[in-house]
Design a protein around this motif. Sequence first.
Motif, mmCIF file in Angstrom:
data_model
loop_
_atom_site.group_PDB
_atom_site.id
_atom_site.type_symbol
_atom_site.label_atom_id
_atom_site.label_comp_id
_atom_site.label_asym_id
_atom_site.label_seq_id
_atom_site.Cartn_x
_atom_site.Cartn_y
_atom_site.Cartn_z
ATOM 1 N N HIS A 20 0.847 -1.214 0.000
ATOM 2 C CA HIS A 20 0.000 0.000 0.000
ATOM 3 C C HIS A 20 0.872 1.250 0.000
ATOM 4 O O HIS A 20 0.562 2.258 0.625
ATOM 5 C CB HIS A 20 -0.978 0.030 1.179
ATOM 6 C CG HIS A 20 -1.963 -1.084 1.131
ATOM 7 N ND1 HIS A 20 -2.960 -1.153 0.198
ATOM 8 C CD2 HIS A 20 -2.070 -2.213 1.855
ATOM 9 C CE1 HIS A 20 -3.645 -2.265 0.365
ATOM 10 N NE2 HIS A 20 -3.119 -2.929 1.365
ATOM 11 N N CYS A 137 -17.123 12.371 -0.869
ATOM 12 C CA CYS A 137 -17.261 10.919 -0.657
ATOM 13 C C CYS A 137 -16.337 10.149 -1.596
ATOM 14 O O CYS A 137 -15.705 9.179 -1.215
ATOM 15 C CB CYS A 137 -18.685 10.500 -1.016
ATOM 16 S SG CYS A 137 -19.715 10.241 0.351
ATOM 17 N N ASN A 138 -16.281 10.613 -2.832
ATOM 18 C CA ASN A 138 -15.489 9.940 -3.858
ATOM 19 C C ASN A 138 -13.989 10.207 -3.675
ATOM 20 O O ASN A 138 -13.147 9.347 -3.932
ATOM 21 C CB ASN A 138 -16.006 10.441 -5.221
ATOM 22 C CG ASN A 138 -15.138 10.050 -6.375
ATOM 23 O OD1 ASN A 138 -14.195 10.763 -6.684
ATOM 24 N ND2 ASN A 138 -15.422 8.929 -6.994
ATOM 25 N N PRO A 141 -11.301 8.794 -0.226
ATOM 26 C CA PRO A 141 -10.516 7.559 -0.413
ATOM 27 C C PRO A 141 -9.406 7.710 -1.453
ATOM 28 O O PRO A 141 -8.398 7.007 -1.386
ATOM 29 C CB PRO A 141 -11.553 6.531 -0.897
ATOM 30 C CG PRO A 141 -12.889 7.120 -0.614
ATOM 31 C CD PRO A 141 -12.731 8.596 -0.544
ATOM 32 N N ARG A 144 -5.717 8.085 -0.687
ATOM 33 C CA ARG A 144 -4.892 6.883 -0.503
ATOM 34 C C ARG A 144 -4.678 6.137 -1.824
ATOM 35 O O ARG A 144 -4.325 4.961 -1.832
ATOM 36 C CB ARG A 144 -5.561 5.948 0.516
ATOM 37 C CG ARG A 144 -5.593 6.506 1.917
ATOM 38 C CD ARG A 144 -6.255 5.533 2.892
ATOM 39 N NE ARG A 144 -7.705 5.422 2.672
ATOM 40 C CZ ARG A 144 -8.325 4.380 2.127
ATOM 41 N NH1 ARG A 144 -7.670 3.330 1.742
ATOM 42 N NH2 ARG A 144 -9.633 4.392 1.958
ATOM 43 N N THR A 145 -4.924 6.821 -2.929
ATOM 44 C CA THR A 145 -4.740 6.155 -4.223
ATOM 45 C C THR A 145 -3.267 5.770 -4.397
ATOM 46 O O THR A 145 -2.386 6.367 -3.765
ATOM 47 C CB THR A 145 -5.217 7.089 -5.366
ATOM 48 O OG1 THR A 145 -5.281 6.348 -6.574
ATOM 49 C CG2 THR A 145 -4.290 8.279 -5.563
ATOM 50 N N CYS A 158 -9.533 17.927 -1.077
ATOM 51 C CA CYS A 158 -10.601 17.482 -0.162
ATOM 52 C C CYS A 158 -10.854 18.500 0.944
ATOM 53 O O CYS A 158 -12.003 18.716 1.341
ATOM 54 C CB CYS A 158 -10.241 16.133 0.454
ATOM 55 S SG CYS A 158 -10.514 14.801 -0.702
ATOM 56 N N LYS A 220 -8.466 3.061 -7.504
ATOM 57 C CA LYS A 220 -9.717 3.282 -6.773
ATOM 58 C C LYS A 220 -9.663 2.439 -5.500
ATOM 59 O O LYS A 220 -9.142 1.314 -5.532
ATOM 60 C CB LYS A 220 -10.915 2.837 -7.639
ATOM 61 C CG LYS A 220 -11.248 3.824 -8.745
ATOM 62 C CD LYS A 220 -12.231 3.257 -9.751
ATOM 63 C CE LYS A 220 -13.672 3.349 -9.311
ATOM 64 N NZ LYS A 220 -14.595 3.148 -10.477
ATOM 65 N N ARG A 221 -10.201 2.963 -4.418
ATOM 66 C CA ARG A 221 -10.193 2.229 -3.148
ATOM 67 C C ARG A 221 -11.564 1.655 -2.819
ATOM 68 O O ARG A 221 -11.703 0.827 -1.919
ATOM 69 C CB ARG A 221 -9.729 3.140 -2.005
ATOM 70 C CG ARG A 221 -8.275 3.575 -2.131
ATOM 71 C CD ARG A 221 -7.335 2.406 -1.967
ATOM 72 N NE ARG A 221 -5.938 2.792 -2.022
ATOM 73 C CZ ARG A 221 -4.940 1.919 -2.095
ATOM 74 N NH1 ARG A 221 -5.184 0.621 -2.144
ATOM 75 N NH2 ARG A 221 -3.696 2.331 -2.148
ATOM 76 N N ASP A 222 -12.611 2.152 -3.480
ATOM 77 C CA ASP A 222 -13.978 1.662 -3.252
ATOM 78 C C ASP A 222 -14.671 1.571 -4.601
ATOM 79 O O ASP A 222 -14.299 2.276 -5.538
ATOM 80 C CB ASP A 222 -14.780 2.641 -2.376
ATOM 81 C CG ASP A 222 -14.098 2.930 -1.068
ATOM 82 O OD1 ASP A 222 -14.336 2.188 -0.106
ATOM 83 O OD2 ASP A 222 -13.308 3.902 -1.009
ATOM 84 N N LEU A 227 -19.541 3.715 -2.841
ATOM 85 C CA LEU A 227 -19.467 5.162 -2.568
ATOM 86 C C LEU A 227 -20.850 5.807 -2.670
ATOM 87 O O LEU A 227 -21.178 6.711 -1.895
ATOM 88 C CB LEU A 227 -18.481 5.828 -3.526
ATOM 89 C CG LEU A 227 -17.011 5.427 -3.303
ATOM 90 C CD1 LEU A 227 -16.123 6.003 -4.398
ATOM 91 C CD2 LEU A 227 -16.514 5.901 -1.934
ATOM 92 N N LYS A 230 -22.590 5.167 0.528
ATOM 93 C CA LYS A 230 -22.039 6.011 1.592
ATOM 94 C C LYS A 230 -22.616 7.431 1.486
ATOM 95 O O LYS A 230 -22.971 8.055 2.479
ATOM 96 C CB LYS A 230 -20.512 6.050 1.434
ATOM 97 C CG LYS A 230 -19.779 6.464 2.674
ATOM 98 C CD LYS A 230 -18.312 6.659 2.396
ATOM 99 C CE LYS A 230 -17.442 5.506 2.812
ATOM 100 N NZ LYS A 230 -16.009 5.810 2.669
#
Length: 320
Positions: A20, A137-138, A141, A144-145, A158, A220-222, A227, A230
């Motif tokens: 990661h 929301c998008n 995450p 952490r790309t 953000c 992408k993490r989700d 998303l 969420k």
Amino acid sequence: MMTAPAQAEEASFEATLARHDRIEPRDWMPERYRATLVRQIAQHAHSEIIGMQPEGAWITRAPSLRRKAILLAKVQDEAGHGLYLYSACETLGVSRQELTEKLIEGKQKYSSIFNYPTLSYADVGTIGWLVDGAAICNQVPLCRTSYGPYGRAMIRVCKEESFHQRQGFELLATMMRGTDAQRAMVQESVDRFWWPALMMFGPPDADSSHTAQSMAWGIKRDTNDELRQKFVDMTVPQARALGVTLPDPDLVWNDEKGGHDFTQPDWAEFRDVVSGSGPCNAQRVAHRRRAHEDGAWVREAASAFARRQQQEPQQQEAVS
Ligand SMILES: CC(C)(COP(=O)(O)OP(=O)(O)OC[C@H]1O[C@@H](n2cnc3c(N)ncnc32)[C@H](O)[C@@H]1OP(=O)(O)O)[C@@H](O)C(=O)NCCC(=O)NCCSC(=O)Cc1ccccc1
């Protein structure tokens, strides 16, 4: 057959992802990873730049000096986000000029949401609340790309988006404390933007061509559906606090899944908007093209000035 050095490079890329850790511009990366990042970051940058138009249209019609100053600052922030993102994309070997040309030739996409018109001042608040809310929301995450320059750009973006979201909520809350006509204006705006906001997360996972590979690469993490869920769960209590009704009679809490059930947006409309037939696609791209062409003299003057400074450094110093 891969050569031994190529195998070692690929193994190092995979090991970085498994830890990661970040992939950096000078690291080896598969061509498809690079191309996927260019596609997503360019689309994201274009969204910020085209996204200045729907709200920018209200700067001259803001109801007070305070609202005008807030809106000017927000639209200016979006220009800044576009620039960080174009810079992140340039680390992958494409220039901002190339990306801008692809946008105005209709060869690269931007978010579907900006192809809808802003019909009232309440839309400025709704965009802040729902559109920046969906963007947060998008994008949280995406901090952490796996690609370093993109993740680092997202951190500042953000922070600013979350400020934008709160200003939108505050604008709507102020209108909701106003007259019946103002409350009706807010409700009408929310009714129009709710479905396009749900579409911002992209098609359902089953129809998403890139999600599986982008998740495997840590871009992408989700997933799109995770998303979207969420976003709905986050927005329902905020709507209640505002006193607006989200225009979905089937929106209910589902204890079993620990989230809300909700109606899917009209995916046929989404496909139309993404393929260029939304209410404002032609207008948005024409406006961007005009601004680019009208700015040609500024780019030429800046380049001429930079060339002169390089050629005559001593003379420049003497002048200054
Ligand atoms: C989630 C997704 C948008 C799409 O997932 P992916 O894995 O990439 O794709 P997937 O396989 O799921 O889709 C298949 C095809 O459909 C396309 N498509 C999908 N959805 C859309 C769409 N909504 N609109 C248009 N096209 C869409 C997609 O490109 C692909 O087409 P392709 O194969 O290229 O021809 C992802 O790219 C992402 O997270 N991007 C970064 C965030 C970002 O760009 N944010 C922008 C808003 S920033 C903002 O709002 C700030 C602000 C606030 C207020 C005012 C001003 C500014």
